[in-house]
Design an enzyme around this catalytic site. Structure first.
Site, mmCIF file in Angstrom:
data_model
loop_
_atom_site.group_PDB
_atom_site.id
_atom_site.type_symbol
_atom_site.label_atom_id
_atom_site.label_comp_id
_atom_site.label_asym_id
_atom_site.label_seq_id
_atom_site.Cartn_x
_atom_site.Cartn_y
_atom_site.Cartn_z
ATOM 1 N N SER A 169 -1.497 124.613 15.512
ATOM 2 C CA SER A 169 -1.298 123.259 14.960
ATOM 3 C C SER A 169 -2.211 123.019 13.761
ATOM 4 O O SER A 169 -1.793 122.456 12.742
ATOM 5 C CB SER A 169 -1.598 122.209 16.032
ATOM 6 O OG SER A 169 -0.670 122.297 17.078
ATOM 7 N N ARG A 223 -1.363 122.541 9.557
ATOM 8 C CA ARG A 223 -1.823 121.358 8.817
ATOM 9 C C ARG A 223 -2.770 121.730 7.690
ATOM 10 O O ARG A 223 -2.838 121.039 6.669
ATOM 11 C CB ARG A 223 -2.485 120.385 9.798
ATOM 12 C CG ARG A 223 -1.437 119.689 10.711
ATOM 13 C CD ARG A 223 -2.042 119.196 11.993
ATOM 14 N NE ARG A 223 -1.141 118.384 12.811
ATOM 15 C CZ ARG A 223 -0.221 118.865 13.670
ATOM 16 N NH1 ARG A 223 -0.060 120.185 13.817
ATOM 17 N NH2 ARG A 223 0.530 118.042 14.381
ATOM 18 N N ASP A 240 2.119 122.529 25.910
ATOM 19 C CA ASP A 240 2.484 123.918 25.617
ATOM 20 C C ASP A 240 2.007 124.895 26.688
ATOM 21 O O ASP A 240 2.310 126.086 26.616
ATOM 22 C CB ASP A 240 1.892 124.333 24.263
ATOM 23 C CG ASP A 240 2.574 123.607 23.108
ATOM 24 O OD1 ASP A 240 3.720 123.152 23.278
ATOM 25 O OD2 ASP A 240 1.950 123.492 22.031
HETATM 26 C C1 S3P Z 1 2.694 120.392 18.006
HETATM 27 C C2 S3P Z 1 3.066 119.392 18.872
HETATM 28 C C3 S3P Z 1 3.735 119.627 20.158
HETATM 29 C C4 S3P Z 1 3.647 121.081 20.591
HETATM 30 C C5 S3P Z 1 3.900 122.036 19.471
HETATM 31 C C6 S3P Z 1 2.907 121.812 18.338
HETATM 32 C C7 S3P Z 1 2.028 120.023 16.742
HETATM 33 O O1 S3P Z 1 5.091 119.259 20.037
HETATM 34 O O2 S3P Z 1 4.555 121.332 21.644
HETATM 35 O O3 S3P Z 1 3.773 123.378 19.925
HETATM 36 O O4 S3P Z 1 1.424 120.914 16.098
HETATM 37 O O5 S3P Z 1 2.092 118.852 16.360
HETATM 38 P P1 S3P Z 1 5.553 117.733 20.307
HETATM 39 O O6 S3P Z 1 4.696 116.893 19.507
HETATM 40 O O7 S3P Z 1 6.985 117.667 19.859
HETATM 41 O O8 S3P Z 1 5.410 117.550 21.786
#
Ligand code: S3P
Length: 438
Positions: free
Chosen positions: A28, A32, A321
């Site tokens: 994540s 970003r 996750d």
């Molecule tokens: C993520 C948010 C999550 C997660 C994904 C990564 C992110 O999804 O499951 O692997 O980086 O913002 P959701 O926000 O749709 O639950």
């Protein structure tokens, strides 16, 4: 980005995990870092970047949008930010592979540009729900076409005037929240996103770290358009979602002891620690510190007898996750584990409720899928063949299940492990897992 070869993991039963290791960078935060680094003024240097296919898809997309990015090499990336209004029209559709985060966040960011763009991905990504972002973006004045089913390709019409909205998310989703905040950078007035439960806040933290004011209070994040981002240095911690496989593996394999170094422990991500601790896991959080606005620590995990629990629904978004790994922990626990309130798992890279239930049943585990979760009765695990359905986290979860299996476990369709965890097989083998690939 898609691959037609069937990569199979073959995992010997039994064994234990030991040693110290650092899993790759947080997915994540890596996404970003590229997005915000590209929009900043000046050069952003990133360390610990995840060189996995998902984050690389984001990196390639920004190169196609005219940003000069050096690397990655050894986790280092150098981004020459172009400012909020410096992106260029891409020559063709942006292929985001398997990455839902890339597609949903880019939808918001590109909705505010002067040029048109198109987002596509692999079969899994092209079947995932996108109305959750295109709906509120339309309220902001964006024009985005989807298929009738509300899926990609997303055709984004540039040159629209966006205005800030006050949006109450029906699902707790960091991707939706981040998408709208990124669109909000380009909107007139104020954009506020209310979340029904806490979700990961890396976007808000990184925006603030780059000098963009974001007001966060009581489950609402707000920002006003028209500001600017200052380039910075970003140190990406190891991904707790990748560490989760080792936390579970070491917990279930008698005699294990592992030290996982420099793991991100942002409180919006640590549901896996809370759930495992409630199940009786032996995990110590050592040497807590902060790097670039994100808390990190070393995690020591030792094998421990686990017991089944009812997972508190409020922990679901904080461990969203990690359920493939947690289902394996539940299969090895004494008693019954019940998960509810997790219907979101059905629209991840695969339907993680059905695919995990099928795999667990193939290994002789009593697992009953429900509309919004699963009931798992802990007990012996047999060897067998399971299908990951191209879902990286399903593949890695079943690899760990072999530590407690009575026979070999073969896992089909594992190439996508590279989306989040390049080097998984080597690292796991070094820690003691008997895994090979064909
Ligand atoms: C993520 C948010 C999550 C997660 C994904 C990564 C992110 O999804 O499951 O692997 O980086 O913002 P959701 O926000 O749709 O639950």
């Amino acid at each position: 980005m898609t691959t037609s070869t069937n990569l199979v993991f073959h995992v010997h039963p039994g064994g234990r995990l030991h040693g110290r290791l650092r899993v790759p960078g947080d997915k994540s935060i890596s996404h970003r870092s590229i997005m915000l680094g590209s929009l900043a003024e000046g050069v952003t240097e990133v360390g610990g970047f995840l060189e996995g296919e998902d984050a690389l898809a984001t990196l390639k997309a920004f190169r196609a949008l005219g940003v000069t990015i050096e690397g990655p090499g050894d986790g280092r990336v150098r981004i020459e930010g172009v400012g909020l209004h410096g992106l260029k029209a891409p020559a063709g559709p942006l292929d985001l592979g398997n990455s839902g985060t890339s597609m949903r966040l880019l939808a918001g960011l590109l909705a505010g540009q002067a040029f048109d763009s198109e987002l596509v991905g692999d079969r899994s990504l092209m079947s995932r729900p996108m109305r959750r972002v295109t709906g509120p973006l339309a309220q902001m004045g964006a024009r985005i076409d989807t298929t009738e089913a509300g899926t990609a390709p997303l055709r984004i019409h540039g040159g629209q005037r966006l205005r800030g909205i006050d949006y109450r998310m029906p699902v707790a989703s960091a991707q939706v929240k981040s998408c709208l905040l990124l669109a909000g950078l380009y909107a007139e007035g104020r954009t506020c996103v209310h979340e029904p439960a806490p979700t990961r806040d890396h976007t808000e933290r990184m925006l603030a770290g780059m000098g963009y004011p974001v007001d966060v209070s009581g489950g609402t994040a707000c920002l006003s358009g028209g500001g600017s981002l200052r380039a910075t240095r970003i140190e990406v911690p190891a991904d707790i979602s990748s560490a989760a496989f080792f936390l579970v593996g070491a917990s279930i394999a008698p005699g294990s002891e592992l030290l996982l170094e420099h793991v991100g422990i942002n409180p919006t991500r640590t549901g896996v620690l809370d759930i495992l601790e409630r199940m009786g896991a032996d995990i110590e959080v050592l040497n807590p510190r902060e790097t670039g606005g994100e808390p990190v620590a070393d995690l020591r995990v030792r094998a421990a007898p686990l017991r089944g629990i009812e997972i508190p629904p409020e922990l679901v978004p904080l461990a969203i996750d990690e359920f493939p790994a947690l289902f394996v922990a539940a299969a090895c626990a004494e008693g019954t584990t019940v998960l509810t309130g997790a219907e979101e798992l059905r629209v991840k890279e695969s339907d993680r409720i059905q695919v995990m239930a099928d795999g667990l049943q193939a290994l002789g585990v009593e697992a009953h899928p429900t509309a919004d979760g699963m009931v798992i009765h802990g007990g012996p695990i047999a060897g067998g063949r399971v299908h990951s359905h191209g879902d990286h986290r399903i593949a890695m979860a079943f690899a760990m299940a072999a530590l407690r299996a009575s026979g070999p476990v073969d896992i089909d369709d594992c190439a996508n492990v590279n989306t989040s965890f390049p080097g998984f097989v080597d690292l796991a083998a070094r820690a003691g897992l008997g895994v090979t690939v064909s």
